[in-house]
Design a protein around this motif. Structure first.
Motif, PDB file in Angstrom:
ATOM      1  N   HIS A  88      -8.250   0.166   0.014  1.00 11.58           N
ATOM      2  CA  HIS A  88      -8.476  -0.784  -1.074  1.00 11.58           C
ATOM      3  C   HIS A  88      -7.474  -0.601  -2.211  1.00 11.58           C
ATOM      4  N   GLY A  89      -6.622   0.412  -2.103  1.00 11.18           N
ATOM      5  CA  GLY A  89      -5.593   0.622  -3.115  1.00 11.18           C
ATOM      6  C   GLY A  89      -6.101   1.210  -4.413  1.00 11.18           C
ATOM      7  N   VAL A  90      -7.322   1.742  -4.416  1.00  8.64           N
ATOM      8  CA  VAL A  90      -7.889   2.299  -5.644  1.00  8.64           C
ATOM      9  C   VAL A  90      -7.296   3.680  -5.930  1.00  8.64           C
ATOM     10  N   GLU A  91      -7.209   4.517  -4.887  1.00  6.33           N
ATOM     11  CA  GLU A  91      -6.692   5.872  -5.059  1.00  6.33           C
ATOM     12  C   GLU A  91      -5.229   5.935  -4.613  1.00  6.33           C
ATOM     13  N   ARG A  92      -4.502   6.870  -5.184  1.00  9.37           N
ATOM     14  CA  ARG A  92      -3.106   7.061  -4.801  1.00  9.37           C
ATOM     15  C   ARG A  92      -3.030   7.728  -3.432  1.00  9.37           C
ATOM     16  N   THR A 131       4.481   2.932  11.300  1.00  9.43           N
ATOM     17  CA  THR A 131       3.409   3.212  12.266  1.00  9.43           C
ATOM     18  C   THR A 131       2.057   3.442  11.589  1.00  9.43           C
ATOM     19  N   PRO A 132       1.557   2.482  10.826  1.00 13.92           N
ATOM     20  CA  PRO A 132       0.267   2.657  10.150  1.00 13.92           C
ATOM     21  C   PRO A 132      -0.903   2.649  11.124  1.00 13.92           C
ATOM     22  N   LEU A 133      -1.934   3.395  10.776  1.00 12.74           N
ATOM     23  CA  LEU A 133      -3.171   3.452  11.553  1.00 12.74           C
ATOM     24  C   LEU A 133      -4.359   3.274  10.620  1.00 12.74           C
ATOM     25  N   TRP A 134      -5.371   2.545  11.089  1.00 15.34           N
ATOM     26  CA  TRP A 134      -6.639   2.445  10.368  1.00 15.34           C
ATOM     27  C   TRP A 134      -7.544   3.607  10.753  1.00 15.34           C
ATOM     28  N   SER A 135      -8.318   4.115   9.817  1.00 14.69           N
ATOM     29  CA  SER A 135      -9.426   4.996  10.163  1.00 14.69           C
ATOM     30  C   SER A 135     -10.507   4.152  10.815  1.00 14.69           C
ATOM     31  N   SER A 136     -11.401   4.784  11.558  1.00 17.58           N
ATOM     32  CA  SER A 136     -12.401   4.029  12.320  1.00 17.58           C
ATOM     33  C   SER A 136     -13.334   3.228  11.416  1.00 17.58           C
ATOM     34  N   ASP A 137     -13.548   3.687  10.189  1.00 18.49           N
ATOM     35  CA  ASP A 137     -14.426   2.946   9.275  1.00 18.49           C
ATOM     36  C   ASP A 137     -13.667   1.918   8.435  1.00 18.49           C
ATOM     37  N   GLY A 138     -12.350   1.813   8.642  1.00 22.96           N
ATOM     38  CA  GLY A 138     -11.550   0.830   7.930  1.00 22.96           C
ATOM     39  C   GLY A 138     -11.308   1.144   6.468  1.00 22.96           C
ATOM     40  N   ARG A 139     -11.607   2.345   6.037  1.00 21.68           N
ATOM     41  CA  ARG A 139     -11.484   2.679   4.616  1.00 21.68           C
ATOM     42  C   ARG A 139     -10.166   3.355   4.257  1.00 21.68           C
ATOM     43  N   ARG A 140      -9.474   3.896   5.263  1.00 19.31           N
ATOM     44  CA  ARG A 140      -8.225   4.602   4.988  1.00 19.31           C
ATOM     45  C   ARG A 140      -7.127   4.138   5.937  1.00 19.31           C
ATOM     46  N   VAL A 165       0.812  -1.221   0.000  1.00 17.38           N
ATOM     47  CA  VAL A 165       0.000   0.000   0.000  1.00 17.38           C
ATOM     48  C   VAL A 165       0.843   1.268   0.000  1.00 17.38           C
ATOM     49  N   SER A 166       2.134   1.197   0.361  1.00 19.52           N
ATOM     50  CA  SER A 166       2.974   2.395   0.401  1.00 19.52           C
ATOM     51  C   SER A 166       4.015   2.329  -0.711  1.00 19.52           C
ATOM     52  N   PHE A 167       4.097   3.408  -1.505  1.00 24.05           N
ATOM     53  CA  PHE A 167       5.025   3.454  -2.637  1.00 24.05           C
ATOM     54  C   PHE A 167       5.866   4.726  -2.624  1.00 24.05           C
ATOM     55  N   GLU A 168       5.828   5.479  -1.522  1.00 17.54           N
ATOM     56  CA  GLU A 168       6.558   6.729  -1.458  1.00 17.54           C
ATOM     57  C   GLU A 168       8.053   6.458  -1.295  1.00 17.54           C
ATOM     58  N   ALA A 169       8.859   7.487  -1.566  1.00 16.58           N
ATOM     59  CA  ALA A 169      10.321   7.354  -1.484  1.00 16.58           C
ATOM     60  C   ALA A 169      10.774   7.489  -0.032  1.00 16.58           C
ATOM     61  N   CYS A 170      10.281   6.606   0.818  1.00 17.06           N
ATOM     62  CA  CYS A 170      10.668   6.581   2.234  1.00 17.06           C
ATOM     63  C   CYS A 170      11.684   5.467   2.439  1.00 17.06           C
ATOM     64  N   ARG A 171      12.588   5.653   3.383  1.00 20.32           N
ATOM     65  CA  ARG A 171      13.406   4.523   3.796  1.00 20.32           C
ATOM     66  C   ARG A 171      12.524   3.476   4.454  1.00 20.32           C
ATOM     67  N   SER A 172      11.522   3.958   5.189  1.00 18.09           N
ATOM     68  CA  SER A 172      10.560   3.055   5.815  1.00 18.09           C
ATOM     69  C   SER A 172       9.231   3.775   5.958  1.00 18.09           C
ATOM     70  N   PHE A 214       9.795   7.476   7.393  1.00 21.46           N
ATOM     71  CA  PHE A 214      11.061   7.594   8.106  1.00 21.46           C
ATOM     72  C   PHE A 214      12.196   7.679   7.079  1.00 21.46           C
ATOM     73  N   PRO A 215      13.139   8.620   7.239  1.00 17.24           N
ATOM     74  CA  PRO A 215      13.266   9.591   8.331  1.00 17.24           C
ATOM     75  C   PRO A 215      12.726  10.970   7.978  1.00 17.24           C
ATOM     76  N   SER A 216      12.108  11.133   6.787  1.00 21.45           N
ATOM     77  CA  SER A 216      11.805  12.468   6.272  1.00 21.45           C
ATOM     78  C   SER A 216      10.644  13.164   6.961  1.00 21.45           C
ATOM     79  N   GLY A 217       9.656  12.413   7.509  1.00 17.31           N
ATOM     80  CA  GLY A 217       8.636  13.044   8.326  1.00 17.31           C
ATOM     81  C   GLY A 217       7.299  13.294   7.657  1.00 17.31           C
ATOM     82  N   GLU A 218       7.126  12.931   6.383  1.00 15.52           N
ATOM     83  CA  GLU A 218       5.821  13.114   5.756  1.00 15.52           C
ATOM     84  C   GLU A 218       4.812  12.113   6.321  1.00 15.52           C
ATOM     85  N   VAL A 219       3.555  12.544   6.379  1.00  9.91           N
ATOM     86  CA  VAL A 219       2.455  11.664   6.785  1.00  9.91           C
ATOM     87  C   VAL A 219       1.486  11.559   5.618  1.00  9.91           C
ATOM     88  N   TYR A 220       1.164  10.311   5.250  1.00 12.41           N
ATOM     89  CA  TYR A 220       0.310  10.060   4.099  1.00 12.41           C
ATOM     90  C   TYR A 220      -0.985   9.385   4.526  1.00 12.41           C
TER      91      TYR A 220
END
Length: 238
Positions: A43-47, A17-26, A7-14, A32-38
């Protein structure tokens, strides 16, 4: 589908700490180590979309049920000091929550979003505390004899944590107000992994009847330690 889906394709070293939204949709995760939060569609439909960028990598602790608040570890990497901060995803505002001289981490918001559980070493050992939210009131200690990695039951009437001897502990709570908690009692012994970060190494079903635990394999617990002596002389010969 008996397959692994990335599910993750960003240019991160790692992507951590993934979290589910309460409805399980996101899914939310931090780079790490750059600090962006995505945020990404589960379901992998949207980027994936970058929600914000922290100055440094900040592990994600919890995501409120209404989807508005995201709780993060705020780490001073020079001193390895832990605080807890909160990001209001509606306004974009960042708010320091727990910023005391001692370490505070592992924030977990109760299902009714009125109480914040977390661990702190203010007494010299890690214990689990609860404070009101969003306005932080007096702290109430929930654990006894040490505790870490708090987790609420789905209805908020029970709080779980891990004891220093790796037992899974449960505490009956009455969220009130006022907040009140019963005596801690052990549920079962675990082979839970040593905490290498503040995030939980276990999870519970909403009814608190089943648990998933990161467990050390018995064969790994007895691996030998190898000591190399006179290693400097060996480098000189090379």
């Amino acid at each position: 589908r008996e397959s692994i889906v990335r599910v993750s394709f960003e240019a991160c070293r790692s992507a951590a700490t993934p979290l589910w939204s309460s409805d399980g949709r996101r899914i939310a995760y931090a780079c790490f180590p750059s600090g962006e939060v995505y945020f990404r569609d589960a379901h992998g439909v949207e980027r994936a979309k970058m929600a914000f960028k922290s100055p440094f990598f900040s592990p994600l602790d919890d995501w409120s049920r209404d989807g508005r608040y995201l709780f993060q570890e705020v780490i001073d990497w020079k001193t390895f000091h832990f605080d807890v901060g909160m990001r209001d995803l509606k306004t974009g505002a960042e708010r320091p929550l727990l910023t005391d001289p001692f370490d505070e981490m592992g924030a977990r918001l109760s299902p009714d979003e009125r109480w914040l559980a977390y661990e702190s070493d203010e007494s010299g050992a890690h214990e689990v505390f609860v404070r009101s939210f969003p306005e932080l009131g007096d702290r109430r200690q929930v654990s006894a004899g040490g505790g870490s990695q708090p987790r609420w039951r789905g209805d908020g009437k029970e709080l779980f944590y891990v004891s220093p001897d790796r037992k899974l502990i449960a505490v009956d709570v009455r969220v009130g107000p006022p907040f009140d908690s019963g005596a801690p009692h052990a549920l079962f012994q675990t082979r839970i992994l040593p905490a290498v970060e503040a995030r939980n190494h276990y999870d519970a079903t909403a009814d608190g009847q089943r648990f998933v635990v990161n467990s050390r394999r018995p064969e790994d617990a007895s691996l030998p330690i190898t000591v190399v002596v006179s290693w400097a002389a060996g480098l000189a010969r090379n």
